[in-house]
Design a protein around this motif. Structure first.
Motif, short mmCIF file in Angstrom:
data_model
loop_
_atom_site.label_atom_id
_atom_site.label_comp_id
_atom_site.label_asym_id
_atom_site.label_seq_id
_atom_site.Cartn_x
_atom_site.Cartn_y
_atom_site.Cartn_z
N LEU A 748 51.73 -10.99 -3.07
CA LEU A 748 51.69 -9.85 -3.98
C LEU A 748 52.51 -8.68 -3.43
O LEU A 748 52.53 -8.44 -2.23
N GLN A 749 53.16 -7.95 -4.30
CA GLN A 749 53.89 -6.76 -3.90
C GLN A 749 52.89 -5.68 -3.48
O GLN A 749 51.79 -5.59 -4.03
N PRO A 750 53.26 -4.84 -2.48
CA PRO A 750 52.32 -3.83 -1.98
C PRO A 750 51.75 -2.93 -3.06
O PRO A 750 50.57 -2.58 -3.02
N GLY A 751 52.55 -2.53 -4.02
CA GLY A 751 52.06 -1.61 -5.05
C GLY A 751 51.48 -2.30 -6.27
O GLY A 751 51.04 -1.63 -7.22
N GLN A 752 51.48 -3.62 -6.29
CA GLN A 752 51.02 -4.37 -7.47
C GLN A 752 49.50 -4.36 -7.55
O GLN A 752 48.81 -4.76 -6.63
N ARG A 753 48.98 -3.87 -8.66
CA ARG A 753 47.51 -3.80 -8.83
C ARG A 753 47.02 -5.08 -9.50
O ARG A 753 47.68 -5.62 -10.40
N VAL A 754 45.85 -5.54 -9.05
CA VAL A 754 45.25 -6.73 -9.63
C VAL A 754 43.79 -6.41 -10.01
O VAL A 754 43.14 -5.60 -9.33
N PRO A 755 43.30 -7.01 -11.04
CA PRO A 755 41.90 -6.79 -11.43
C PRO A 755 40.97 -7.37 -10.37
O PRO A 755 41.23 -8.43 -9.79
N ALA A 756 39.86 -6.66 -10.13
CA ALA A 756 38.90 -7.14 -9.13
C ALA A 756 37.52 -6.63 -9.48
O ALA A 756 37.35 -5.54 -10.04
N ARG A 757 36.54 -7.46 -9.16
CA ARG A 757 35.14 -7.07 -9.30
C ARG A 757 34.56 -6.98 -7.89
O ARG A 757 34.66 -7.92 -7.10
N LEU A 758 33.99 -5.83 -7.53
CA LEU A 758 33.46 -5.59 -6.20
C LEU A 758 31.94 -5.71 -6.20
O LEU A 758 31.26 -5.00 -6.96
N GLY A 759 31.43 -6.61 -5.38
CA GLY A 759 29.98 -6.76 -5.27
C GLY A 759 29.37 -5.76 -4.32
O GLY A 759 29.00 -6.11 -3.18
N LEU A 760 29.30 -4.50 -4.76
CA LEU A 760 28.89 -3.42 -3.87
C LEU A 760 27.43 -3.00 -4.07
O LEU A 760 26.97 -2.06 -3.39
N ASP A 761 26.72 -3.66 -4.97
CA ASP A 761 25.34 -3.25 -5.23
C ASP A 761 24.50 -3.35 -3.95
O ASP A 761 24.48 -4.37 -3.27
N GLY A 762 23.84 -2.26 -3.63
CA GLY A 762 22.99 -2.22 -2.44
C GLY A 762 23.73 -2.02 -1.14
O GLY A 762 23.11 -1.94 -0.07
N SER A 763 25.05 -1.92 -1.21
CA SER A 763 25.83 -1.75 0.01
C SER A 763 26.16 -0.27 0.21
O SER A 763 26.44 0.45 -0.76
N PRO A 764 26.14 0.23 1.48
CA PRO A 764 26.55 1.62 1.71
C PRO A 764 28.01 1.87 1.34
O PRO A 764 28.43 3.01 1.21
N LEU A 765 28.77 0.77 1.14
CA LEU A 765 30.17 0.94 0.77
C LEU A 765 30.35 1.29 -0.70
O LEU A 765 31.46 1.60 -1.14
N ALA A 766 29.22 1.27 -1.47
CA ALA A 766 29.32 1.56 -2.90
C ALA A 766 29.91 2.95 -3.14
O ALA A 766 30.68 3.16 -4.08
N ARG A 767 29.58 3.92 -2.27
CA ARG A 767 30.09 5.28 -2.46
C ARG A 767 31.57 5.41 -2.14
O ARG A 767 32.17 6.46 -2.36
N HIS A 768 32.14 4.33 -1.62
CA HIS A 768 33.57 4.35 -1.30
C HIS A 768 34.40 3.53 -2.29
O HIS A 768 35.55 3.22 -2.01
N GLU A 769 33.80 3.18 -3.45
CA GLU A 769 34.51 2.27 -4.36
C GLU A 769 35.86 2.83 -4.77
O GLU A 769 36.86 2.10 -4.81
N ALA A 770 35.92 4.12 -5.06
CA ALA A 770 37.20 4.70 -5.49
C ALA A 770 38.25 4.55 -4.40
O ALA A 770 39.41 4.23 -4.67
N ALA A 771 37.86 4.78 -3.15
CA ALA A 771 38.81 4.65 -2.04
C ALA A 771 39.22 3.20 -1.85
O ALA A 771 40.39 2.92 -1.56
N ILE A 772 38.26 2.29 -1.99
CA ILE A 772 38.59 0.87 -1.82
C ILE A 772 39.63 0.45 -2.85
O ILE A 772 40.64 -0.19 -2.53
N ARG A 773 39.38 0.81 -4.11
CA ARG A 773 40.32 0.41 -5.16
C ARG A 773 41.68 1.07 -4.96
O ARG A 773 42.72 0.45 -5.19
N GLN A 774 41.67 2.34 -4.52
CA GLN A 774 42.94 3.05 -4.32
C GLN A 774 43.75 2.42 -3.18
O GLN A 774 44.94 2.17 -3.33
N LEU A 775 43.10 2.14 -2.06
CA LEU A 775 43.83 1.69 -0.88
C LEU A 775 44.13 0.20 -0.90
O LEU A 775 45.07 -0.25 -0.25
N ALA A 776 43.32 -0.58 -1.63
CA ALA A 776 43.56 -2.02 -1.72
C ALA A 776 44.31 -2.40 -2.99
O ALA A 776 44.54 -3.58 -3.23
N ARG A 777 44.67 -1.42 -3.80
CA ARG A 777 45.40 -1.63 -5.04
C ARG A 777 44.65 -2.60 -5.97
O ARG A 777 45.19 -3.61 -6.43
#
Length: 874
Positions: A748-777
């Motif tokens: 995949l190209q570095p800037g190419q965005r792909v659809p993803a579903r994140l299983g973050l329920d109950g994880s402390p990483l849930a509050r970082h979802e926006a950052a995860i999607r931004q940095l992982a495209r």
């Protein structure tokens, strides 16, 4: 969250130029530091003192990488201490460099068709002073280019009035105490410079010579000696054998004929002779070899000088008037004609000493010279390290120091030059010898004359730590700044300069050490670890690198390679990488300013901080503590590496990127993160400043509005730690990194965005979802989302829909080709390692290389198979 006392920022900048231009910044900024007196030390200050005296470079010299290396470390130490609240003095100066400077002026005279003798001594010395004013001291301007934070108002020169008085004072004290005397001994003599030179001024190199075996004596009373210097046989006064050597026991005490002469010489028994080396018999020439001189002293042998000061043969006979090398060939030819040559070996490669100034082969020569009786001085110098008054760092270098001071020979201090400190001895018409102190009137009257020799340059530089502070007067500088704190110098001159400063300092200052710590560095080498030499064509002018990449880049490269006592390999690629680091610091600070990062007001309370904020503040305090510990241990490479990885990896690559989504969202959380980002950059720039002063001062003043980071307070570790936040952010980083790696594996190209579903329920990483999607495209899953790949990472399941993002069939074909190549490599390397005959014959490094290839092939196979398994089914 850090004890970071800061100046209140009246007018912080809001933006910076798009690019950092070192050439536009460094020169004017340095002059501003000097004009504002930042480097001036006040002896009347009530601050604790910190002192470093610069190892004085030669007045003839230019800045080389060795200078730049050591000056970077000294500057870093001094800048940090100044920021810590010390009255920091880094004292500059130059050495008069007796031989080198005299040679420069004599070369000028030669171009005019003159010699120093045409001018006379007084006029010649005046000419040297003029040369010094016109051409000397070039290195001082180059030190400014590097950013040396020295106190220029205290600049000293080993021939200035005060230091000259110090030289004359200590000479008379040593003379009156019986520690300076005149005697005829073997010295290193340069037939070109026409002077004795010190051991450090002798450079040894492997030369192609000859080894000639010569038969002395006749019949059963003969023996064979081997020599590389056949011309010296004209001055032989014995042949020596070992007392226990049965082969020659019958000859000991007998006289044998010395070939080519009408003299007979004795065979003596001496334990110095190695019976296993060569024939076990050695010719003894006391006037032209230091070992032979010692043998001659033990056996009362005559010393016959057979060469003059220009290495021309003076012995009466057919060889008189020949240069030593012409005589060598003529003597071997004469011996050959008499049947005296038993064997000849050419070329015979052996180590030969050369004058470091003119490269002439050194001639050991018996000469009347002035000497320092070093035994009591050397003992004191050894005791000061043994009892802990002086620490040598790294500690394992102490053995080298003790090997020298515990076995030191008396020191020849006279030089047959005109430029230098003239020895203050006067000779009378009836053999009187008077030593004149600085406050004494020299003897007057007919027949009185002063010694013509000058003192070894190392004599005056041995006084450097205290003479530069005003000794022999008890000045305020001397009371405040002596003893000095640290001597930073290369391990290669521990014997010649460090030991002499220790001896003279302890003697002159009544047992007070000249410095508390000796921090020894290695030597700068090229990127392959090879010594830099003009003959190798690998010498680098640091000024060229400063012109291209900036002084900060050169400094950071040198500091990052500075492991105590270890040589420093350096190449241009590493300087380019350091330039990139400076650019990264610039760009990150520019981003921060554009987004409102600030140092105004106190840090928000911990409960207001996000996990990301708490994580970076925790890591910031750990970095402060780590950097302080490395400074205290002189681990410049480790502290530079710690700062590099914290700044680049954690602040710029992660914290700045993670805060972008916070800034975009706005609100109180954004304001808090702006304050935290300002704090982190404030402290990071301060930590970096001693090593990379120019870019950090420019950025710090823009960020804070403060006057200069040079006079800012050094940050302290507040003790704040948040292990929970560190674990959380490390998990977040692992998740984003793994998704990025998977994307790269799938092409995949570095800037190419792909659809993803994140299983973050109950994880402390849930509050970082926006950052995860931004940095992982990753974009949110839509109604048509179909998971074609699932990635379990750190307890979170990341489902991705790659349909349409990649050509699955083409990717599977590419990976299958790569897998086949890896399996072929594995088969070939496994076959070789399974072949006993190959293993028995192949060198170990070849076998190890094949093992490495096998391990790499196995890793590639596992990686490619995992990629194939994760690909969607066609």
């Amino acid at each position: 969250m850090t004890e970071n006392a800061q100046q209140q920022p009246p007018t912080p900048a809001t933006e910076l130029p798009t690019q950092y231009a070192p050439a536009d910044v460094e020169g004017p900024l340095y002059e501003r530091w000097v004009e504002r007196g930042y480097f001036a030390a006040d002896a009347k200050s009530d601050k604790p003192p910190f002192t470093i005296v610069i190892p004085p470079p030669n007045v003839t010299g230019s800045l080389h990488l060795g200078h730049a290396f050591q000056h970077t470390l000294m500057d870093a130490l001094t800048r940090r201490k100044r920021m810590q609240g010390y009255e920091a003095l880094w004292l500059p100066g130059m050495d008069h460099a007796g031989i080198a400077t005299q040679n420069k002026v004599e070369q000028q005279l030669a171009e005019e068709g003159k010699s120093r003798h045409d001018l006379g001594r007084e006029a010649f010395v005046e000419r040297v002073w003029r040369w010094k004013e016109d051409y000397g001291g070039k290195i001082l301007g180059q030190m400014r280019r590097l950013g040396d934070g020295v106190d220029w108002d205290r600049e000293r020169f080993t021939m200035d009035e005060g230091l000259s008085k110090a030289v004359q004072t200590i000479f008379k004290r040593l003379y009156d105490d019986g520690l300076i005397y005149r005697a005829e001994r073997i010295i290193n003599w340069c037939p070109r410079c026409l002077t004795a030179i010190s051991d450090i001024e002798v450079e040894y190199q492997e030369d192609d010579g000859e080894l000639v075996s010569i038969r002395y004596g006749e019949g059963e009373d003969s023996l064979v000696v081997a020599t590389t210097r056949a011309e010296t046989m004209l001055g032989d006064t014995a042949v020596a054998v070992h007392p226990d050597d049965e082969r020659y026991r019958h000859l000991v005490g007998k006289q044998i004929k010395l070939p080519l002469t009408d003299r007979s010489i004795p065979v003596v028994a001496d334990a110095h002779v190695d019976p296993e080396f060569g024939t076990g018999a050695v010719k003894v020439t006391p006037a032209h070899d230091p070992n032979d001189f010692a043998i001659g002293q033990r056996h009362g042998l005559e010393s016959i000088t057979v060469m003059d000061e220009r290495a021309v043969i003076t012995a009466h006979g057919p060889f008189q008037g020949l240069d030593r090398f012409e005589a060598r060939a003529a003597i071997v030819a004469a011996l050959r004609s008499q049947g005296r040559i038993v064997a000849e070996k050419r070329p015979y490669v052996h180590s030969v000493g050369h004058c470091s100034r003119c490269k002439t082969t050194i001639e050991p020569r018996l000469s009347m010279q002035w000497w320092v009786k070093v035994a009591p001085l050397a003992k004191a110098a050894g005791d000061a390290v043994r009892d802990g008054r002086v620490k040598i760092h790294p500690e394992d270098m102490s053995k080298r120091y003790f090997d020298w001071v515990d076995n030191m020979n008396d020191w020849c201090i006279s030089r047959q030059l005109w430029w230098g400190h003239r020895i203050p001895i006067w000779y009378g018409p009836d053999g009187e010898v008077v030593c004149v102190g600085p406050d004494d009137e020299p003897p007057a009257g007919e027949g009185w004359h002063q010694e013509t020799d000058v003192l070894d340059t190392w004599f005056s530089s041995g006084l450097w730590p205290f003479s530069t502070l005003g000794w022999p007067e008890r000045t305020e500088d001397l009371r405040t700044f002596y003893p000095t704190d640290v001597l930073v110098t290369g391990y290669d001159i521990i014997f010649f300069w460090v030991a002499r400063m220790m001896m003279f300092g302890l003697y002159a200052m009544d047992g007070e050490v000249p410095f508390r710590t000796i921090a020894l560095t290695g030597l700068v080498r090229d990127e392959r670890g090879k010594k830099m030499s003009k003959s190798f064509g690998n010498v680098v002018d640091p000024l060229d690198w400063m012109d291209r990449y900036g002084s900060d880049a050169v400094r950071f490269t040198l500091a990052r390679g500075a492991n105590p006592g270890t040589d420093v390999p350096i190449g241009e690629d590493w300087v380019q990488a350091s330039r990139n680091f400076a650019n990264k610091i610039w760009n990150a600070t520019r981003f921060a300013l554009m987004n409102g990062a600030t140092v105004e007001g106190p840090l928000p309370a911990p409960e207001e901080l996000s996990a990301t904020d708490r994580w970076i503040l925790s890591r910031l305090n750990q970095t402060v503590a780590e950097v302080d510990a490395h400074y205290d241990d002189f681990q410049f490479a480790k502290l530079s590496d710690a700062l590099y990885h914290f700044a680049w990896d954690e602040v710029f690559d992660w914290y700045v990127e993670l805060t972008k989504t916070t800034f975009q969202a706005g609100g109180r959380a954004a304001e808090v993160s702006k304050r935290v980002l300002g704090e982190v950059l404030d402290v990071t720039l301060k930590l970096l400043h001693p090593v990379v002063p120019f870019v950090t001062d420019t950025l710090w003043t823009a960020l804070t509005g403060g006057e200069s980071v040079v006079i800012a307070d050094w940050p302290a570790d507040s003790g704040f730690r948040d292990a929970d936040a560190e674990r959380e952010i490390e998990t977040l980083k692992s998740l984003i990194t793994e998704v990025r790696r998977f994307r790269a594996d799938q092409g995949l190209q570095p800037g190419q965005r792909v659809p993803a579903r994140l299983g973050l329920d109950g994880s402390p990483l849930a509050r970082h979802e926006a950052a995860i999607r931004q940095l992982a495209r990753l974009q949110p899953a839509g109604d048509s989302f179909t998971a074609t790949a699932t990635l379990p990472v750190a307890g979170v399941e990341v489902a991705l829909d790659l349909s349409g993002a990649i050509d699955v069939a083409a990717e599977r074909k590419r990976l299958a080709k790569d897998l086949a190549a890896a399996e072929k490599e594995k088969a070939q390397t496994s076959a070789k390692l399974g072949n006993e005959a190959f293993l028995a014959k192949a060198p170990e490094h070849v076998v190890e290389k094949i093992r490495t290839r096998l391990a790499k092939a196995e890793e590639d196979i596992a990686r490619i198979q995992a990629q194939l398994e994760r690909l969607p089914q066609a």
